[in-house]
Design an enzyme around this catalytic site. Structure first.
Site, PDB file in Angstrom:
ATOM      1  N   TRP A 102     -42.724  32.019   5.201  1.00  0.00           N
ATOM      2  CA  TRP A 102     -42.618  31.729   3.765  1.00  0.00           C
ATOM      3  C   TRP A 102     -43.887  32.130   3.039  1.00  0.00           C
ATOM      4  CZ3 TRP A 102     -37.859  31.538   2.696  1.00  0.00           C
ATOM      5  CH2 TRP A 102     -36.954  30.961   3.596  1.00  0.00           C
ATOM      6  N   ASP A 169     -47.407  25.699  -1.770  1.00  0.00           N
ATOM      7  CA  ASP A 169     -45.991  25.542  -1.465  1.00  0.00           C
ATOM      8  C   ASP A 169     -45.872  24.356  -0.509  1.00  0.00           C
ATOM      9  OD1 ASP A 169     -43.418  25.637  -0.480  1.00  0.00           O
ATOM     10  OD2 ASP A 169     -43.489  27.728   0.170  1.00  0.00           O
ATOM     11  N   LYS A 193     -35.676  19.228   1.502  1.00  0.00           N
ATOM     12  CA  LYS A 193     -36.201  18.609   2.716  1.00  0.00           C
ATOM     13  C   LYS A 193     -36.456  17.126   2.426  1.00  0.00           C
ATOM     14  CE  LYS A 193     -37.636  23.135   3.601  1.00  0.00           C
ATOM     15  NZ  LYS A 193     -36.539  23.734   4.307  1.00  0.00           N
TER      16      LYS A 193
HETATM   17  C1  LIG Z   1     -42.245  26.227   3.231  1.00  0.00           C
HETATM   18  C2  LIG Z   1     -41.057  26.857   2.587  1.00  0.00           C
HETATM   19  N1  LIG Z   1     -41.232  27.606   1.483  1.00  0.00           N
HETATM   20  C3  LIG Z   1     -40.203  28.205   0.867  1.00  0.00           C
HETATM   21  C4  LIG Z   1     -38.913  28.085   1.333  1.00  0.00           C
HETATM   22  C5  LIG Z   1     -37.800  28.781   0.613  1.00  0.00           C
HETATM   23  O1  LIG Z   1     -37.111  27.837  -0.139  1.00  0.00           O
HETATM   24  P1  LIG Z   1     -35.801  28.210  -0.953  1.00  0.00           P
HETATM   25  O2  LIG Z   1     -34.736  28.492   0.056  1.00  0.00           O
HETATM   26  O3  LIG Z   1     -35.567  26.979  -1.773  1.00  0.00           O
HETATM   27  O4  LIG Z   1     -36.092  29.403  -1.784  1.00  0.00           O
HETATM   28  C6  LIG Z   1     -38.670  27.301   2.472  1.00  0.00           C
HETATM   29  C7  LIG Z   1     -37.303  27.131   2.991  1.00  0.00           C
HETATM   30  O5  LIG Z   1     -37.051  26.532   4.001  1.00  0.00           O
HETATM   31  C8  LIG Z   1     -39.767  26.677   3.102  1.00  0.00           C
HETATM   32  O6  LIG Z   1     -39.583  25.942   4.205  1.00  0.00           O
END
Ligand SMILES: Cc1ncc(COP(=O)(O)O)c(C=O)c1O
Length: 356
Positions: A102, A169, A193
């Site tokens: 991510w 994030d 989550k």
């Molecule tokens: C740490 C982290 N950042 C970003 C995301 C992406 O999130 P989204 O699917 O809401 O775009 C996730 C998804 O699991 C994540 O775990």
């Protein structure tokens, strides 16, 4: 039978959130209307949005400190691009710490906007640790990091002190532990989550950092426009915001972030102790960087896979196969997971040891 749900997200939520959400879909607050059919401009929904925004700040100790909370659509992934749009100056640069899939996704988007410096990366070690001892260029417009790496099971314990806006994030560990949240200027987290169902993203912004990029920002991507409209610039994700509010209310009743942190520490200690004790298993992440939310682990001998898989399924466990980039298993122990469920997994691991 209700399962012991170890899914990485969407994931387990408190039972009372499911019960109250179900009731609100049928008849919201005895209004004769479903939460799904009321106007987002109605008094009822505006008060849900207002309470969700202020409760999010309250739980993080950020109320009255110059922050605004927004409930946006588009997922955490949209923030990968909203952040540079709003913060990276024309011709400027941004600094990113690469700790996983991510984090590197966020870097990829930032590169569309300008120079993006990766200050350190653990990619060569398949992201099994959090890099340390890196330097952040002093002239960066902001520093971006990912507090918890959902896929690899690592979690930042320390954050660098830098003289620039810090963006984090926190999708997979928001509301799970006490931090000095005033050290961050933007915190974002997909709801799915620790906060609610998929469909909304909590974005917390320190207002004073906005309006400095010199860019023309499309309205829907402009944090200032969302703040001005009190998170109602366009139709918000009404139901995910409502279910998120119910989860935040549950957390407040439990005693807030400090109380849930104690429970999370106990759950993680229980599982990691078994991973380390049981000769059949090994942890995937560097011990000092282990995540309290997502524990990644492997069988030392893949020949036991079928037996173990049959055993945990029979115990009512769901959602522990690891992500394909790590393999093995990933037990996600978000706020709503009771320690009793962790004990069930530990018991299955012990039973495997006795069996093979
Ligand atoms: C740490 C982290 N950042 C970003 C995301 C992406 O999130 P989204 O699917 O809401 O775009 C996730 C998804 O699991 C994540 O775990």
């Amino acid at each position: 039978m209700k399962k012991h749900n170890y899914s990485a997200g969407p994931c387990i939520l408190p039972q009372e959130v499911f019960d109250k959400s179900a009731q609100a879909i049928l008849n919201f607050n005895e209004s004769g209307l479903s939460i799904l059919e009321i106007s987002h401009r109605s008094k009822d929904f505006v008060s849900i949005m207002d309470e969700a925004r202020s409760l999010a700040l309250e739980l993080l100790g950020l109320e009255g400190k110059g922050y605004q909370a927004l409930f946006l659509a588009g997922g955490a992934s949209l923030e990968f691009l909203m952040v540079p749009y709003n913060l990276m100056k024309e011709g400027g640069k941004a600094a990113y710490l690469d700790t996983g899939t991510w984090a590197s996704g966020a870097i990829k988007e930032a590169k569309f906007f300008g120079e993006t410096v990766t200050v350190a990366s653990s990619k060569d070690q398949n992201y099994n640790n959090i890099p340390k001892g890196y330097t952040v260029p002093a002239d960066a417009d902001y520093f971006h990091c990912t507090s918890n790496n959902t896929i690899f099971g690592t979690q930042m314990k320390d954050f660098p002190s830098v003289d620039m806006p810090v963006v984090c994030d926190m999708s997979s560990d928001i509301f799970s532990r006490v931090l000095d949240f005033t050290k961050f200027d933007i915190i974002y987290a997909g709801a799915q989550k620790n906060m609610g169902p998929a469909g909304t993203t909590l974005v917390i912004v320190k207002e004073e950092i906005l309006g400095k990029s010199g860019r023309t920002i499309p309205s829907i991507l402009d944090y200032e426009k969302h703040i001005k409209a009190e998170s109602m610039y366009n139709t918000p994700p009404v139901f995910p915001v409502y279910a998120s509010l119910l989860t935040l209310q549950w957390l407040k009743k439990l005693g807030g972030v400090a109380a849930v942190e104690k429970l999370n520490n106990a759950k993680a200690a229980l599982l990691y102790a078994e991973i380390d004790r049981n000769p059949l298993f090994k942890g995937a992440a560097a011990i000092e960087d282990r995540s309290n939310m997502n524990a990644t682990f492997l069988l030392n001998d893949a020949a036991h896979t079928d037996t173990f898989d049959t055993m945990w399924k029979a115990a009512g466990i769901s959602g522990i196969p690891g992500h394909r980039s790590v393999g093995g298993y990933r037990a996600s122990m978000y706020n709503a997971m009771p320690i009793e469920s962790v004990q069930v997994l530990v018991d299955v691991m012990k039973a495997l040891e006795n069996k093979v």
